[in-house]
Write an enzyme that holds these catalytic residues in place. Structure first.
Site, PDB file in Angstrom:
ATOM      1  CE1 TYR A  19      -4.016   9.133   8.511  1.00 52.57           C
ATOM      2  CE2 TYR A  19      -2.493   7.311   8.818  1.00 52.57           C
ATOM      3  CZ  TYR A  19      -3.160   8.173   7.988  1.00 52.57           C
ATOM      4  OH  TYR A  19      -2.971   8.090   6.636  1.00 52.57           O
ATOM      5  CE1 TYR A 151      -5.207   7.070   3.101  1.00 50.99           C
ATOM      6  CE2 TYR A 151      -3.410   6.155   1.805  1.00 50.99           C
ATOM      7  CZ  TYR A 151      -3.872   7.052   2.750  1.00 50.99           C
ATOM      8  OH  TYR A 151      -3.001   7.942   3.327  1.00 50.99           O
ATOM      9  CG  ASP A 256      -3.004   5.392  -5.884  1.00 53.82           C
ATOM     10  OD1 ASP A 256      -1.839   4.947  -5.809  1.00 53.82           O
ATOM     11  OD2 ASP A 256      -3.547   6.033  -4.961  1.00 53.82           O
ATOM     12  CE  LYS A 285       2.254   3.465   1.102  1.00 47.61           C
ATOM     13  NZ  LYS A 285       0.898   3.846   0.741  1.00 47.61           N
TER      14      LYS A 285
HETATM   15  C1  LIG Z   1       0.269   5.199   0.693  1.00 51.16           C
HETATM   16  C2  LIG Z   1      -0.638   5.480  -0.449  1.00 51.16           C
HETATM   17  C3  LIG Z   1      -0.851   6.794  -0.917  1.00 51.16           C
HETATM   18  C4  LIG Z   1      -0.212   8.005  -0.254  1.00 51.16           C
HETATM   19  O1  LIG Z   1       1.161   7.998  -0.317  1.00 51.16           O
HETATM   20  P1  LIG Z   1       2.021   8.918   0.711  1.00 51.16           P
HETATM   21  O2  LIG Z   1       3.429   8.735   0.256  1.00 51.16           O
HETATM   22  O3  LIG Z   1       1.754   8.390   2.076  1.00 51.16           O
HETATM   23  O4  LIG Z   1       1.518  10.310   0.545  1.00 51.16           O
HETATM   24  C5  LIG Z   1      -1.683   6.974  -1.999  1.00 51.16           C
HETATM   25  N1  LIG Z   1      -2.286   5.936  -2.603  1.00 51.16           N
HETATM   26  C6  LIG Z   1      -2.102   4.661  -2.186  1.00 51.16           C
HETATM   27  C7  LIG Z   1      -2.771   3.551  -2.915  1.00 51.16           C
HETATM   28  C8  LIG Z   1      -1.287   4.394  -1.094  1.00 51.16           C
HETATM   29  O5  LIG Z   1      -1.149   3.132  -0.654  1.00 51.16           O
END
Ligand SMILES: *Cc1c(COP(=O)(O)O)cnc(C)c1O
Length: 436
Positions: A19, A151, A256, A285
């Site tokens: 960003y 997000y 997610d 992550k």
């Molecule tokens: C960080 C994140 C993403 C995206 O993951 P990237 O590896 O940065 O593409 C998607 N969903 C959630 C909840 C996240 O915290």
């Protein structure tokens, strides 16, 4: 070795950061090394200064830097082979990791698709849901139902389900799929099922689900804790309702857990707080212990078999670096290391340390809210954080944070000691006390 001046000068001229602008480059710190919970930052005078990484490199680095077990797993795999294509070829690290993931994932998750990053795992989850509905003859079901404040990543499909105001929707109007947004769940992990705000939220979600029944393929949310959308915990009751609505209307439920997975909220997966299982699960992550970029999309046999027998005859995705053996080997080592310890107790202790350490911040002028869930501690200010001032003020106290919007927050590595946690919380509290 290049001098700090040289590295930083060339960086500003050439490189995008997350960003970032190339005409107004943000202040930048140069990392020269890292071990345990500490980064070694170049001090500009030929030496380094240490800072505790209170961000765990954006949720990833749960066991700390240069963990001997993870280092060894990676080196052993390098000596065997570093990569092969996954089309027509397979390898033990991928199969072992998939087995382990299925073992620890909520029932009835059974199948694993490996991909490069969290955003791509959300792309794959959405693709799975769309292909699933086509295979069931529900061709009009092409939209996602979600809630505000979420997000899910930065590529286009994930962006379309990010919060429409705080996300980047206004920049890409017309280019983003228009999804169905319900209100943000009411704040607070402990909100009861007869709470009026919960009931009002549930009524809106019920109405939206019924109204858009024929257009929605899946519900997608971050369970229990919205991360980069606002570091915002909500109650298990909300997640239970979304599971109910999905079942009632024939939507899939995509959870997610890219940020929340691997113990961060106090349970291995955040959905366990609600005793809710998804049809499709995204992880990333902390999957690799923060060593490499890898993520995965998991699903039930129902989803996998329906998609496989649908018109496409296959799940139509296949990244070049799918199931990279180095990433699989280090992921397996990271998960086994996590499970070999009483991680839940450690996360509980970190949680207690964050709760007591950040409590004094609640009384400071300009502080709107202090909240802790699992090993995540958040101080919300009354207005936007002055990023440079706050980062520097915390760094002077030996701690690295990366505030955003009105939030100063920490999700420290699980290997942080009680003393590290106390250093983090007092650095944040003192920096905020200095004013924003
Ligand atoms: C960080 C994140 C993403 C995206 O993951 P990237 O590896 O940065 O593409 C998607 N969903 C959630 C909840 C996240 O915290």
């Amino acid at each position: 070795m290049w001098s700090a001046e040289e590295v930083l000068g060339r960086d500003a001229a050439t490189l995008w950061h997350p960003y970032s602008s190339l005409t107004e480059p943000a202040p930048m710190h140069l990392v020269r090394g890292a071990s345990g919970v500490r980064l070694q930052l170049d001090d500009g005078a030929g030496g380094t200064v240490e800072a505790i990484d209170a961000m765990a490199s954006w949720w990833c680095m749960i066991h700390g830097y240069r963990h001997p077990v993870l280092d060894a797993a990676l080196k052993a795999q390098v000596d065997s082979f570093s990569h092969v294509m996954f089309g027509g070829l397979t390898h033990e690290p991928a199969v072992r990791l998939a087995d382990r993931l299925v073992e620890i994932a909520p029932e009835p998750i059974r199948h694993v698709f490996f991909c490069d990053s969290g955003s791509v795992s959300v792309e794959v989850a959405i693709k799975l849901a769309l292909q699933y509905q086509v295979a069931r003859g529900n061709n009009g079901r092409t939209r996602m139902l979600t809630v505000r404040g979420g997000y899910h990543g930065d590529t286009f499909a994930p962006m379309s389900v990010c919060d429409p105001v705080n996300g980047m929707h206004s920049l890409f109007t017309g280019a983003l799929k228009e999804q169905v947004f319900g209100p943000q769940p009411p704040a607070g992990f402990l909100r009861a099922e007869d709470d009026p705000e919960y009931l009002a939220w549930a009524a809106s979600m019920r109405a939206l689900a019924a109204e858009y029944r024929d257009q929605v393929a899946a519900i997608i949310v971050e369970p229990i804790l919205q991360g980069a959308g606002g570091m915002y915990p909500y109650s298990p009751a909300c997640l239970k309702l979304l599971r109910e609505l999905a079942d009632e209307h024939g939507f899939l439920l995509i959870l997610d857990e890219i940020a929340t997975g691997f113990g961060r909220t106090g349970t291995l997966f955040a959905s366990e707080h609600a005793d809710v299982a998804p049809d499709i699960l995204c992880i990333g992550k902390a999957l690799t212990g923060g060593y490499l970029s890898m993520a995965a999309t998991l699903c039930t046999t129902e989803v996998a078999h329906t998609v496989s027998s649908g018109p496409g005859g296959a799940l139509m995705h296949g990244p070049t670096f799918m199931a990279n053996p180095l990433a699989c080997a280090v992921s397996l080592a990271s998960i086994d290391l996590l499970l070999s310890q009483d991680w839940a107790e450690r996360v509980g202790e970190i949680s207690a340390g964050l709760t007591s350490g950040l409590a004094p911040a609640a009384a400071l002028p300009g502080v709107k809210d202090v909240r802790v869930l699992g090993a995540v501690g958040v101080v919300q200010l009354a207005g936007p954080v002055d990023l440079k001032r706050m980062t520097d003020a915390v760094l002077r106290r030996g701690v690295w944070v990366r505030p955003f919007r009105d939030l100063v927050y920490t999700m420290p590595p699980y290997v942080s000691t009680d003393e590290d946690i106390a250093t983090i919380t007092s650095a944040i509290t003192e920096a905020i006390a200095e004013g924003n």
